[in-house]
Design an enzyme around this catalytic site. Structure first.
Site, short mmCIF file in Angstrom:
data_model
loop_
_atom_site.label_atom_id
_atom_site.label_comp_id
_atom_site.label_asym_id
_atom_site.label_seq_id
_atom_site.Cartn_x
_atom_site.Cartn_y
_atom_site.Cartn_z
N GLY A 68 39.54 45.90 48.19
CA GLY A 68 39.41 44.46 47.99
C GLY A 68 40.73 43.80 47.71
O GLY A 68 41.71 44.45 47.33
N GLY A 80 42.25 40.08 45.86
CA GLY A 80 41.96 38.88 45.09
C GLY A 80 43.18 38.00 45.00
O GLY A 80 44.26 38.33 45.51
N GLY A 81 43.02 36.85 44.33
CA GLY A 81 44.14 35.93 44.19
C GLY A 81 45.26 36.47 43.33
O GLY A 81 46.40 36.03 43.41
N VAL A 100 42.64 45.50 44.91
CA VAL A 100 41.79 46.46 44.21
C VAL A 100 41.69 47.71 45.09
O VAL A 100 41.45 47.62 46.29
CB VAL A 100 40.38 45.89 43.94
CG1 VAL A 100 39.53 46.91 43.19
CG2 VAL A 100 40.46 44.59 43.16
N LYS A 131 42.80 47.95 39.70
CA LYS A 131 43.04 46.54 39.97
C LYS A 131 44.50 46.24 39.61
O LYS A 131 44.95 46.50 38.49
CB LYS A 131 42.09 45.68 39.13
CG LYS A 131 42.18 44.20 39.40
CD LYS A 131 41.22 43.43 38.49
CE LYS A 131 39.79 43.77 38.82
NZ LYS A 131 38.83 42.94 38.02
N ASP A 175 33.71 32.07 34.15
CA ASP A 175 33.64 32.11 35.62
C ASP A 175 32.40 32.87 36.08
O ASP A 175 32.46 33.71 36.97
CB ASP A 175 34.91 32.76 36.19
CG ASP A 175 35.04 32.53 37.70
OD1 ASP A 175 34.52 31.51 38.19
OD2 ASP A 175 35.66 33.37 38.38
N PRO A 200 27.52 34.24 41.23
CA PRO A 200 26.92 35.42 41.85
C PRO A 200 27.94 36.46 42.32
O PRO A 200 27.66 37.66 42.29
CB PRO A 200 26.12 34.84 43.02
CG PRO A 200 25.77 33.46 42.59
CD PRO A 200 26.95 32.98 41.80
N ASP A 223 35.08 40.82 36.22
CA ASP A 223 36.20 39.86 36.21
C ASP A 223 36.16 38.91 35.02
O ASP A 223 36.12 37.69 35.17
CB ASP A 223 36.20 39.07 37.52
CG ASP A 223 36.51 39.95 38.72
OD1 ASP A 223 37.13 41.01 38.52
OD2 ASP A 223 36.12 39.59 39.83
#
Length: 592
Positions: free
Chosen positions: A15, A17-18, A22, A37, A129, A132, A147
């Site tokens: 993955g 992310g900003g 990951v 991460k 935050d 779903p 997160d």
């Protein structure tokens, strides 16, 4: 590309992310799969927040919160977090696919999220935050919040602009976040309310083509009630979701733990509806169900109506009274009064206009206490007694012309001629009267003895009782009330893994706990050469499928056997790591 951070080996990227990437990794010492991460942003503020949030989340240890194992910085200055590797998929994917999830399962997910958030709030941490995509549903159904604070760390806490947020994220912001006010636990409750609305209806409550439109609606408009979009949503759940979406945080549930308890009450209400066959009732028009044991009421709201016990009526108490034993029947009572010489005088018939009415009332009350057959018999005979002659010997008939008292001869005197027996006068014809029909008598049925059971597996499992599915059970446990006293069988099933059967006895008026301890799990992947495709795979002597296969099995040491007609069987020992995957390549050789 990174190949290792600290002692942890990087296997693959899973993955982006900003804040960074990951990876799927492995702890080489304890042989555990992990998620790695990394924070590869060059912005100092983001790096500081990564450190701080790692510290906060690293001190949270709850079954519904992703566990952080370690934190560090590489030699190149890249900070990283080591956390548990999660299976399954994010909740937003299930919503986008419009998966047919039962309402009870949706409520169970929401209650687990509320439980995890409540734990974090007691530790002084607000997620900020909730949405779903930050909720993961594992393969066994366990709910994990992910997160903590990472996404929020990309946005300034004092102001909110379109920089750093997306249209999807904006839909879950609370009004106080939009206004730039301070956040507290009720901020997470608003976001959880938005998530609940979307999960129940498959529609977001606040939508728009632009972020500004969405934010305006959050601040100024209330969405339709969820039940308007899905009438199958219980009223108690419908009102609770709308309460979470109040603009003023004072109008929302005060804490996530209160919200969790109210969701548990809704779940119990739904479960009770599905368990109607287990609810004991009295027969008759005044039937009163035995209520399930209610959950402790929240200080904000009364227990849902589905869980309230009904006031017992006087008739229901009467129906439950013990039936006195009888030694005879109404037919044994003589209907003649003994007279001299063994004759019997008839009992005067009851007066039709008053006596019979009182008698019916008396008999109606008596019928509840005596056996049903006697009551029916008595009611049928009573109205006929006014018109029937006694069955005793017939006395000399009354002659109207003779005023002298009636004499009843005992027998002929000495030398006297026998007196011919007088015949009674012919009865006067009377109009035929309809034969009265006895009213049906309600049968009082004693309520069967009942108790309750608390079911607790160590992981989320599907539960069936006596062959009837009653839904899922989380590790927090689940109470099922109004089970008939006596022996039962419960089966806990983790789909794709295994089932555990438990036999238990429910004591009358008491509760019993039923537990199931599933072993640690891992994943076994078996591949075979193309010629042997479809070969049978056995683990510890038990068939588990056809090769090639991927199967969740108990972690630990096993004996693997692969066999197919026309090939030599292959047998070897394998070790399946906990929460990780063991891949086995098998080549079957044809027999000569």
């Amino acid at each position: 590309m990174l190949t290792q951070v600290g002692k942890y080996q990087i296997i693959e990227k899973i993955g982006v992310g900003g804040f960074g990437s990951v990876f799927r990794g492995r702890d080489p010492f304890i042989k555990r799969a992990v998620a790695i991460k990394t924070c590869q942003s060059s912005e100092e503020e983001i790096r500081k927040r990564f450190f701080r949030e790692a510290e906060y989340a690293g001190n949270l240890h709850h079954r519904n919160i992703t566990t952080i194992y370690d934190f560090g910085v590489t030699d190149d200055g890249v900070p990283y977090i080591i956390q548990e590797l999660l299976t399954g998929e994010d909740l937003d994917k299930k919503i986008k696919r419009r998966d047919a999830i039962p309402v009870a399962e949706k409520v169970r997910v929401l209650s687990d999220v509320a439980d995890g958030l409540g734990y974090a709030h007691t530790a002084g941490i607000v997620h900020r935050d909730i949405k779903p995509s930050n909720i993961r549903i594992l393969e066994d159904g366990t709910v994990k919040i992910m997160d903590f604070g990472i996404a929020k760390s990309l946005v300034s806490e004092s102001t909110l602009t379109q920089t750093g947020i997306t249209l999807g994220t904006a839909s879950y912001l609370a009004p106080e976040q939009i206004k730039g006010e301070g956040v507290d636990q009720r901020t997470d409750i608003f976001s959880l309310g938005v998530l609940a609305y979307e999960l129940l209806t498959l529609q977001k409550p606040f939508t728009g083509e632009h972020i500004s439109t969405v934010l305006y609606k959050i601040l100024n408009e209330m969405p339709p009630h969820p039940s308007e979009l899905d009438p199958g949503i219980p009223a108690s759940l419908d009102g609770l979701v709308m309460e979470c979406l109040q603009k003023d945080r004072e109008g929302r549930p005060a804490t996530c733990l209160q919200l969790r308890d109210r969701l548990f009450a809704v779940l119990q209400e739904i479960s009770d509806r599905r368990l109607q066959p287990y609810t004991s009732t009295l027969s008759g028009p005044e039937a009163t169900p035995i209520p399930p044991a209610p959950l402790p009421p929240s200080p904000l709201v009364a227990t849902p109506s589905g869980g309230l016990p009904r006031t017992e009526t006087a008739q229901a108490r009467l129906d439950r009274a013990p039936v006195p034993a009888t030694t005879g029947s109404v037919a044994d009572v003589p209907i003649g009064r003994p007279q001299a010489g063994g004759a019997s005088a008839p009992i005067s018939p009851p007066v039709a206009d008053e006596g019979s009415g009182a008698l019916r009332i008396f008999l109606g009350a008596l019928a509840v206490l005596v056996a049903g057959g006697v009551a029916v018999y008595y009611l049928v005979l009573a109205p006929k007694r006014a018109d029937r002659q006694p069955d005793a010997p017939v006395p000399t008939p009354y002659v109207a012309a003779t005023p002298a008292p009636l004499e009843i001869p005992v027998g002929p005197g000495p030398g006297a001629a026998p007196t011919p027996e007088a015949q009674p006068p012919a009865p006067t014809p009377q109009a035929a009267e309809p034969t009265p029909t006895a009213a049906p008598v309600p049968t009082a049925t004693r309520a069967p003895a009942a108790g309750s059971a608390f079911f607790r597996p160590n992981i989320y499992a599907q539960l069936s009782i006596d062959g009837r599915s009653v839904g899922g059970v989380a590790p927090a446990g689940r109470m099922i009330a109004s089970l008939p006293a006596g022996p039962h069988k419960a089966v806990f099933t983790v789909p794709g893994f295994m089932s555990i059967t438990r036999k238990f006895d429910v004591p009358e008026g008491k509760s019993v706990e039923v537990t199931a301890e599933f072993p640690s799990r891992g994943q076994l992947v078996v591949s075979v050469n193309a010629e042997a495709a479809g070969a049978e795979v056995l683990l510890d002597g038990e068939p588990i499928g056809k090769a090639p296969l991927k199967k969740t099995v108990a972690a630990g040491k096993h004996v693997l056997e692969v066999r197919r007609d026309g090939f030599e069987a292959a047998r070897r020992e394998v070790v399946v790591p906990e929460d990780d995957r063991e891949s086995v390549d098998v080549t079957l050789v044809k027999r000569n």
